[in-house]
Scaffold this motif. Structure first.
Motif, short mmCIF file in Angstrom:
data_model
loop_
_atom_site.label_atom_id
_atom_site.label_comp_id
_atom_site.label_asym_id
_atom_site.label_seq_id
_atom_site.Cartn_x
_atom_site.Cartn_y
_atom_site.Cartn_z
N VAL A 150 0.87 -1.38 0.05
CA VAL A 150 0.13 0.25 -0.03
C VAL A 150 0.92 1.37 0.04
N ARG A 151 0.50 2.36 -0.54
CA ARG A 151 1.18 3.53 -0.68
C ARG A 151 -0.02 4.82 -0.49
N PRO A 152 0.42 5.78 0.27
CA PRO A 152 -0.30 7.07 0.21
C PRO A 152 -0.15 7.67 -1.02
N SER A 153 -1.19 8.23 -1.54
CA SER A 153 -1.16 9.00 -2.78
C SER A 153 -1.13 10.43 -2.37
N ALA A 154 -1.13 11.41 -3.12
CA ALA A 154 -1.45 12.75 -3.00
C ALA A 154 -2.90 13.19 -3.12
#
Length: 225
Positions: free
Chosen positions: A58-62
Motif C-alpha cells: 500500500v502507498r499513500p497518494s497525493a
C-alpha cells in the motif's frame, strides 16, 4: 498504481560525496567512508538477480478523500538488478489491497545512479532510478483503458485491455511525463540478507521527484526470487 475510477489515479501514478587527499593520519570517519566504498561494491554484487514483493503493498497518494484523509493505492513489484547498474522494474497496480483486481502493468528499464550513503541504516545508499531505456503501460481493466483514452489519446493508439504501449520519451499527462525527459526518482536501497528495501513513500503522498523529497524511511521489502 492508483485507483482507476478517476483521472486522479493517473496523475498520482508514477515507480556521493567527494573525498580530498590529506597528509594527515586517516581519521575514523575517513576509514568508515573507505569501508563504505567497499561495501557499495559488495551491495551491488549481492543485489544482482531478481526480486519481488512478498505481498501486495500500500502507498499513500497525493489525492485525498472527502474527509481529508489520503487515498491509498496498491501494487506489487518485480525487480531485476543487472550488470552495469541496469535495472528492470514491473509494477502491477490494483484496485484492492489483496491484488485481486489488477488495473495496470507498468514496465520500466533504465539505470541506477549511486549517490552515497543514506543515514537510515548502516549500508543504506541513496540511489536515483532513471528510466532511460524503456517505459511501457498496459491497461488491465476496461475502466483504466477508458480513462487513458480520455486523458492520454494524443500521440497514442486507442488504449485497450492487455495491449501495451510505450510512453518512453513522450508526453504522457497522467504521469506528468514530458517529451524528451526521462522519468527519474530520488530513492534509496538497503540490502539485508535476502531482503531488498527501497524508500517508503512520504506520508503526505509526495513523490521522490527532488533531492529534498528523497525518502527517509524504508518500504516493505522485496524478497529474492
Amino acid at each position: 498504481m492508483h485507483k482507476v475510477l478517476g483521472v486522479g489515479l493517473l496523475i498520482l501514478l508514477a515507480v556521493g560525496s567527494a573525498g580530498t587527499a590529506s597528509a594527515q593520519p586517516i581519521s575514523t570517519t575517513q576509514q568508515k567512508a573507505g569501508g563504505m566504498e567497499t561495501d557499495v561494491t559488495k551491495i551491488k554484487e549481492a543485489m544482482l538477480g531478481e526480486w519481488e514483493s512478498i505481498a501486495p503493498e500500500v502507498r499513500p497518494s497525493a489525492g485525498k478523500n472527502v474527509d481529508g484523509t489520503l487515498k491509498p493505492f496498491y501494487l506489487t513489484r518485480a525487480f531485476k538488478y543487472l550488470l552495469f547498474d541496469r535495472f528492470e522494474l514491473e509494477v502491477v497496480s490494483s484496485a484492492d489491497p489483496f491484488g485481486a483486481v489488477p488495473l495496470a502493468r507498468i514496465k520500466i528499464r533504465g539505470h541506477m545512479l549511486w549517490r552515497g550513503a543514506h543515514p537510515i541504516a548502516p549500508g543504506a545508499q541513496r540511489v536515483d532510478f532513471v528510466a532511460d531505456e524503456a517505459y511501457e503501460v498496459t491497461p488491465l481493466a476496461q475502466g483504466f483503458a477508458d480513462v487513458l483514452n480520455k486523458v492520454a489519446s494524443t500521440g497514442y493508439a486507442a488504449w485497450t485491455v492487455n495491449a501495451p504501449q510505450s510512453i518512453f520519451g513522450k508526453t504522457f499527462l497522467p504521469f506528468a511525463l514530458k517529451e524528451g525527459v526521462h522519468f527519474m526518482e530520488y530513492d534509496l536501497v538497503y540490502l539485508r540478507g535476502d531482503l531488498l528495501f527501497w524508500g517508503a513513500r512520504n506520508i503526505d503522498g509526495r513523490g521522490f521527484d527532488t533531492e529534498q523529497n528523497r525518502p527517509t524511511n524504508l518500504q516493505i521489502p522485496l524478497a529474492r526470487r
